[in-house]
Design a protein around this motif. Structure first.
Motif, short mmCIF file in Angstrom:
data_model
loop_
_atom_site.label_atom_id
_atom_site.label_comp_id
_atom_site.label_asym_id
_atom_site.label_seq_id
_atom_site.Cartn_x
_atom_site.Cartn_y
_atom_site.Cartn_z
N ILE A 1 -6.21 0.87 -7.76
CA ILE A 1 -6.61 2.20 -7.32
C ILE A 1 -7.40 2.09 -6.01
N VAL A 2 -6.88 2.72 -4.96
CA VAL A 2 -7.56 2.76 -3.66
C VAL A 2 -7.65 4.24 -3.25
N PRO A 3 -8.74 4.91 -3.62
CA PRO A 3 -8.84 6.35 -3.37
C PRO A 3 -8.97 6.74 -1.91
N ASN B 1 -4.97 7.20 -7.41
CA ASN B 1 -5.66 7.53 -8.66
C ASN B 1 -4.89 6.97 -9.85
N GLU B 2 -5.50 7.07 -11.02
CA GLU B 2 -4.94 6.48 -12.23
C GLU B 2 -3.64 7.16 -12.63
N ILE C 1 -10.26 -5.83 -2.84
CA ILE C 1 -9.97 -6.32 -4.19
C ILE C 1 -8.47 -6.46 -4.40
N ALA C 2 -7.71 -5.45 -4.02
CA ALA C 2 -6.26 -5.45 -4.26
C ALA C 2 -5.55 -6.62 -3.59
N ILE C 3 -6.04 -7.04 -2.44
CA ILE C 3 -5.34 -8.05 -1.65
C ILE C 3 -5.61 -9.48 -2.13
N GLN C 4 -6.56 -9.66 -3.00
CA GLN C 4 -6.92 -11.00 -3.45
C GLN C 4 -5.72 -11.73 -4.06
N GLY C 5 -5.46 -12.93 -3.56
CA GLY C 5 -4.37 -13.75 -4.08
C GLY C 5 -3.00 -13.39 -3.53
N CYS C 6 -2.93 -12.40 -2.61
CA CYS C 6 -1.64 -11.99 -2.06
C CYS C 6 -1.27 -12.88 -0.87
N THR D 1 0.85 -1.19 0.00
CA THR D 1 0.00 0.00 0.00
C THR D 1 0.89 1.24 0.00
N GLY D 2 0.42 2.29 -0.68
CA GLY D 2 1.24 3.49 -0.78
C GLY D 2 2.47 3.28 -1.64
#
Length: 348
Positions: A61-63, A40-41, A73-78, A13-14
Motif C-alpha cells: 500500500i502506497v497511498p 489502498n487495501e 518498503i515496497a522496493i526492498q529486495g527488488c 508501481t500503479g
C-alpha cells in the motif's frame, strides 16, 4: 548492468492501472516475482483477485507517491522497477497540484528509493509520446519524430496552461526529464529505460474496472464514439497495443543493451474517422449497435496530413516487432468494443 531474469523480483508501481495490470500479468507469466503498489487495501484485494491470488505476487500500500519515502518498503529486495504510477486524464482543474507535482515527485521518489536499494539493477519508467510531441509545430505532415525529440513544454506552461491536455503533456515531459536528470547528477548504481507509447488501445485486463466511467483515457476515445453527435478531431494520431506495450516493459528489464535508452513504442497511426469506419465495417458488431456511432466522412483520413514517428529502435534493441507481433488496429478495436458493450450490459 546485467539483464534481469526470472525469478528475480520486480516492483510495479500503479499495479491496478490499465497498463499496470497487463505488465504484472506478463511478468508473472514469465516467472518473475512481482511486488505491486496500490493506493489502498481495497485495490490490493482487487489486484490479487485479478491475478488469481498468484503466490508470486505481493501487494504494497502506497497511498501517496509524492512522499519522498513512498516506495522505501515496497522496493526492498527488488531487482528491477516498472514505474507506472502517474496521473493520466483530461479532467483535472488544479494542474500543478493534480498533474505536475504528483508526476515529478513520484518519479523522484522512485529514483531515490532505487538508489537506497542495492539489489536494484534497472528502473523502467513509463513515459509517453506526449513527452516527445511538439504541439506548437502543428500537423507537420513531413515530420518524423524519434527518441531524440522532446516536448518544449515547461513547468510554468503546464501550471498556467488553459487546457488540461497541455498540462498533461507538460507533466509527462517533466517527469521523464526528472529521471534522466537524476541519472546524470546522482550517477546511481542502476540504469534507466524510458518507454514512450502513444494512445494505448486494447482489452481491459479482466476485473480491472466495474463501470465504464472508470475506463482509461485512451480506450475512452473508442468508447466516446458511441452516442456521439459527430466524429471528433484527432489530436493524438499514434497508437500502441496494450499487449505489445506490456511485453516491451518486460523486455526493457531483461534486455542488457537497453540500459540508459529511450524508446518510442508505437504500433502505428490512426484517426478517429478510421476508428468509426472499423466499427461500421465489422461483421462482429450488430447493426443495431453500429447506428450509435456516427458515420462521418467514410474513408476520409487525416493521418496522411499529420506527423509520423519512427519506433524501429524497439525492434532493433528489444527485438520486438510491434507491427508483426500483435493484432492490427482493426482487430484491437473490434475486440475492445465487444468487451465494452458487454460491460455496458452488465452495468445496466
Amino acid at each position: 548492468m546485467g539483464s534481469i531474469q526470472p525469478p528475480q523480483r520486480i516492483l510495479v508501481t500503479g499495479a491496478n492501472g490499465f497498463i499496470g495490470a497487463h505488465c504484472v500479468a506478463n511478468l508473472l507469466s514469465d516467472g518473475f516475482q512481482v511486488v505491486g503498489t496500490v493506493r489502498n487495501e481495497d485495490k490490493a484485494q482487487k489486484v490479487a483477485k485479478q491475478h488469481s491470488f498468484n503466490p508470486a505476487l505481493s501487494l504494497s500500500i502506497v497511498p501517496d507517491v509524492t512522499d519522498p519515502h513512498a516506495f522505501d518498503i515496497a522496493i526492498q529486495g527488488c531487482n528491477g522497477v516498472l514505474h507506472l504510477a502517474s496521473p493520466f486524464g483530461y479532467t483535472y482543474t488544479d494542474f500543478e497540484k493534480e498533474l505536475l507535482i504528483p508526476s515529478i515527485n513520484g518519479t523522484r521518489s522512485i529514483c531515490n528509493a532505487a538508489s537506497k536499494t542495492p539489489s536494484v539493477q534497472r528502473v523502467v519508467i513509463t513515459s509517453s509520446f506526449a513527452a516527445v510531441f511538439d504541439a506548437s509545430a502543428g500537423p507537420s505532415p513531413d515530420r518524423v519524430y524519434t527518441e531524440k525529440d522532446w516536448s518544449p513544454l515547461t513547468y510554468d506552461m503546464g501550471k498556467n496552461g488553459t487546457a488540461t491536455p497541455v498540462a498533461y503533456r507538460a507533466s509527462k515531459v517533466l517527469a521523464e526529464k526528472t529521471a534522466w536528470d537524476f541519472l546524470e547528477q546522482e550517477k546511481p548504481h542502476w540504469d534507466l529505460v524510458t518507454l514512450c507509447p502513444g494512445m494505448v488501445f486494447g482489452p481491459l485486463f479482466p476485473g480491472t474496472i466495474d463501470k465504464l466511467k472508470d475506463l482509461n483515457t485512451s480506450n475512452g476515445l473508442v468508447w466516446g464514439l458511441f452516442d456521439a453527435d459527430n466524429i471528433p478531431e484527432t489530436k493524438a494520431p499514434l497508437w500502441t497495443s496494450i499487449t505489445a506495450l506490456a511485453r516491451a516493459h518486460t523486455l526493457a528489464l531483461t534486455t542488457k543493451k537497453a540500459g540508459n535508452e529511450r524508446f518510442l513504442v508505437l504500433s502505428g497511426e490512426f484517426d478517429n474517422q478510421e476508428l468509426a469506419d472499423i466499427i461500421h465495417a465489422s461483421t462482429s458488431i450488430p447493426p443495431a449497435i453500429k447506428v450509435r456511432v456516427p458515420v462521418g466522412e467514410k474513408g476520409g483520413r487525416h493521418k496522411e496530413k499529420s506527423f509520423t514517428a519512427d519506433s524501429s529502435k524497439v525492434a532493433e534493441v528489444l527485438d520486438l516487432d510491434l507491427k508483426r507481433r500483435d493484432k492490427s488496429l482493426e482487430e484491437t478495436v473490434v475486440a475492445l468494443v465487444q468487451q465494452l458493450l458487454a460491460l455496458e450490459q452488465e452495468t445496466l
